[in-house]
Design a protein around this motif. Structure first.
Motif, mmCIF file in Angstrom:
data_model
loop_
_atom_site.group_PDB
_atom_site.id
_atom_site.type_symbol
_atom_site.label_atom_id
_atom_site.label_comp_id
_atom_site.label_asym_id
_atom_site.label_seq_id
_atom_site.Cartn_x
_atom_site.Cartn_y
_atom_site.Cartn_z
ATOM 1 N N SER A 98 -5.490 2.667 -7.141
ATOM 2 C CA SER A 98 -5.174 1.748 -5.859
ATOM 3 C C SER A 98 -6.561 0.814 -6.023
ATOM 4 C CB SER A 98 -5.048 2.218 -4.839
ATOM 5 O OG SER A 98 -5.425 1.701 -3.675
ATOM 6 N N ASN A 134 1.075 -1.218 -0.056
ATOM 7 C CA ASN A 134 -0.002 -0.124 -0.080
ATOM 8 C C ASN A 134 0.846 1.298 0.120
ATOM 9 O OD1 ASN A 134 -1.885 -1.628 0.346
ATOM 10 N ND2 ASN A 134 -2.778 -1.493 2.204
ATOM 11 N N ASP A 180 -7.985 0.629 -3.552
ATOM 12 C CA ASP A 180 -9.001 1.319 -2.493
ATOM 13 C C ASP A 180 -10.077 1.955 -3.513
ATOM 14 O OD1 ASP A 180 -7.730 3.594 -3.227
ATOM 15 O OD2 ASP A 180 -6.928 4.023 -1.197
ATOM 16 N N TYR A 229 0.649 5.068 4.998
ATOM 17 C CA TYR A 229 0.493 4.410 3.847
ATOM 18 C C TYR A 229 0.173 5.372 2.501
ATOM 19 C CZ TYR A 229 0.175 0.378 6.768
ATOM 20 O OH TYR A 229 0.470 -0.584 7.801
ATOM 21 N N HIS A 242 -2.047 4.631 0.248
ATOM 22 C CA HIS A 242 -3.386 4.100 -0.183
ATOM 23 C C HIS A 242 -3.771 3.336 0.797
ATOM 24 C CE1 HIS A 242 -4.357 5.831 -4.240
ATOM 25 N NE2 HIS A 242 -2.995 5.797 -4.412
ATOM 26 N N SER A 243 -5.012 3.184 1.020
ATOM 27 C CA SER A 243 -5.643 2.088 1.928
ATOM 28 C C SER A 243 -5.785 0.602 1.296
ATOM 29 C CB SER A 243 -7.123 2.428 2.480
ATOM 30 O OG SER A 243 -7.943 2.837 1.345
ATOM 31 N N GLY A 244 -5.210 0.484 0.052
ATOM 32 C CA GLY A 244 -5.395 -0.604 -0.715
ATOM 33 C C GLY A 244 -4.018 -0.704 -1.481
ATOM 34 N N TYR A 274 -0.339 9.456 2.589
ATOM 35 C CA TYR A 274 -1.361 10.130 2.448
ATOM 36 C C TYR A 274 -1.785 10.701 3.749
ATOM 37 C CZ TYR A 274 -6.501 10.800 1.989
ATOM 38 O OH TYR A 274 -7.853 11.328 2.098
ATOM 39 N N SER A 301 -1.574 9.180 7.473
ATOM 40 C CA SER A 301 -1.503 7.575 7.353
ATOM 41 C C SER A 301 0.102 7.235 6.889
ATOM 42 C CB SER A 301 -2.172 7.135 6.316
ATOM 43 O OG SER A 301 -2.029 5.866 5.928
#
Length: 422
Positions: A175, A130, A177, A153, A155-157, A148, A151
């Protein structure tokens, strides 16, 4: 002994053909038995359409990754390629010599996308951890990871695709996500998020004038976004399954999309009009790429690579490679995935034919396998080529010569195999 084994295998297969097909095959064999061993084909192969003369040749196979290669990109000067793999590494290679320059370790998941900045100075990669990471190509040092907001990461995906705008002002990422995020191409600073897709976004591309971004998604749609103003994207529908790859022509006028529905579609990027659909005859398309002159499109599936005439939609050639695919900046070199974590380098043969390109390689290069491939894999490769180039099916003038080269390569393999058993 090797030639005898080839003939025995082919004669056994020959008995499986319908009587009418055997008569045709026997006639061809009688007329040219001094020229080549007659390869056998299975009944269903008779429906295959004639193949045009070969114009691309495998000139090198790069080995080094320990798992499948998911993504490849080439530097703007055409000298360096970068690859990302399921083995969680990113490698830099010298395109001319085929030697690996450096390997970047430390990814927490498999690498699904890589990009080199337009100035050739920065390498960016994203994957199943991610995260998006960037390195200086010259010094090989890590520059930063893209975060982001608060976060840890990007992306969250998983990060499925990254793309630079031509002037490097923007780096876009897609992504699992369902979002696209825009970052500062130099700083890695988060700019904004593009929302709208309802499923994984598999591929993105930015137009040459860096005004437009195109995305393809598992929601079966393509979306065309403006990078300069906040506006709803234009939505293109037409694929019946995942849109796995999008590519924009160098002149910025044409969009190509590939899908797991087995089709390739060409669109007018400005109007959204569907220009042409190609039925690839492959189960799923996972990658598409266009030559800079806009004449040829390469499509990659898990089993093969096909080259198409963009103007006519006609098949130019089928290559024993697999997704991903990418052309060099001059359009004379094609990179594709290969077996067991390899990368295949294909060079354009101007004025060449099947025999010229097939007869000059090692037996494994001619058959399109690794030098240490399992005998069953080699046999399948041989049969596939026989199905494609047998003169009963392939009406090109050089089909017999090409079949000679294929049979010679298979004989060399059998000789090597017999020596190993001694």
């Amino acid at each position: 002994m090797a030639a005898l084994e080839v003939e025995e295998e082919l004669e056994a297969l020959k008995a499986q053909l319908p009587a009418s097909s055997r008569e045709v095959t026997e006639n061809v064999s009688t007329a040219s038995e001094t020229q080549f061993t007659n390869p056998e084909i299975e009944p269903e192969i008779l429906a295959i359409e004639p193949q045009p003369p070969q114009t691309w040749k495998c000139t090198n196979v790069l080995q080094g990754h320990e798992a499948s290669v998911n993504t490849i990109t080439i530097s703007p000067d055409g000298q360096t390629l970068a690859s990302g793999s399921q083995d969680r590494t990113v490698s830099l290679w010298n395109l001319k010599t085929g030697k690996r320059i450096f390997t970047f370790f430390g990814q927490a998941g498999e690498v699904s996308t890589v990009a080199i900045s337009p100035d050739g100075k920065t390498l960016v990669a994203g994957g199943f951890d991610n995260k998006i990471s960037s390195w200086r190509i010259e010094t090989k040092e890590l520059i930063c990871s893209f975060f982001y907001l608060n976060s840890p990461y990007s992306h969250s995906g998983f990060v499925s695709s990254v793309a630079f705008s031509r002037e490097r002002r923007i780096l876009a990422s897609a992504s699992g996500d369902q979002t696209i995020r825009l970052w500062g191409g130099y700083t890695g600073e988060f700019k904004r998020t593009l929302n709208g897709h309802s499923d994984t976004i598999w591929s993105i591309a930015i137009s040459p004038d860096h005004q437009t971004l195109v995305s393809g998604s598992a929601d079966k749609t393509i979306r065309i976004w403006s990078l300069n103003r906040l506006a709803q994207p234009r939505i293109l529908s037409g694929h019946s399954s995942w849109v796995t790859s999008v590519a924009i022509s160098a002149d910025g006028n044409t969009l190509a999309s590939g899908s797991t529905d087995g089709t390739i579609k060409f669109w007018n990027l400005h109007s959204g009009e569907l220009l042409r659909t190609i039925e690839s005859q492959s189960t799923e398309i996972f990658a598409v790429a266009m030559t800079p002159n806009g004449q040829i499109l390469a499509s990659g599936s898990m089993k093969e690579v096909k080259l198409w005439n963009i103007d006519t939609g006609e098949l130019i050639q089928t290559l024993p490679g697999c997704s991903p695919v990418v052309f060099s900046p001059d359009g004379q070199t094609l990179l594709s995935g290969g077996n067991k974590g390899t990368i295949k380098i294909w060079s354009r043969i101007l004025g060449g034919n099947e025999f010229d390109s097939l007869s000059s390689g090692e037996w494994w290069e001619v058959l399109g396998v690794d030098s240490d491939a399992h005998p069953d894999e080699v046999k399948l490769a041989y049969r596939r080529l026989a199905r494609q180039y047998h003169p009963d099916i392939n009406r090109s003038a050089s089909a017999i010569s090409t079949m000679q080269a294929i049979n010679k390569a298979y004989e060399e393999f059998l000789q090597k195999l017999s020596k190993a058993w001694l």
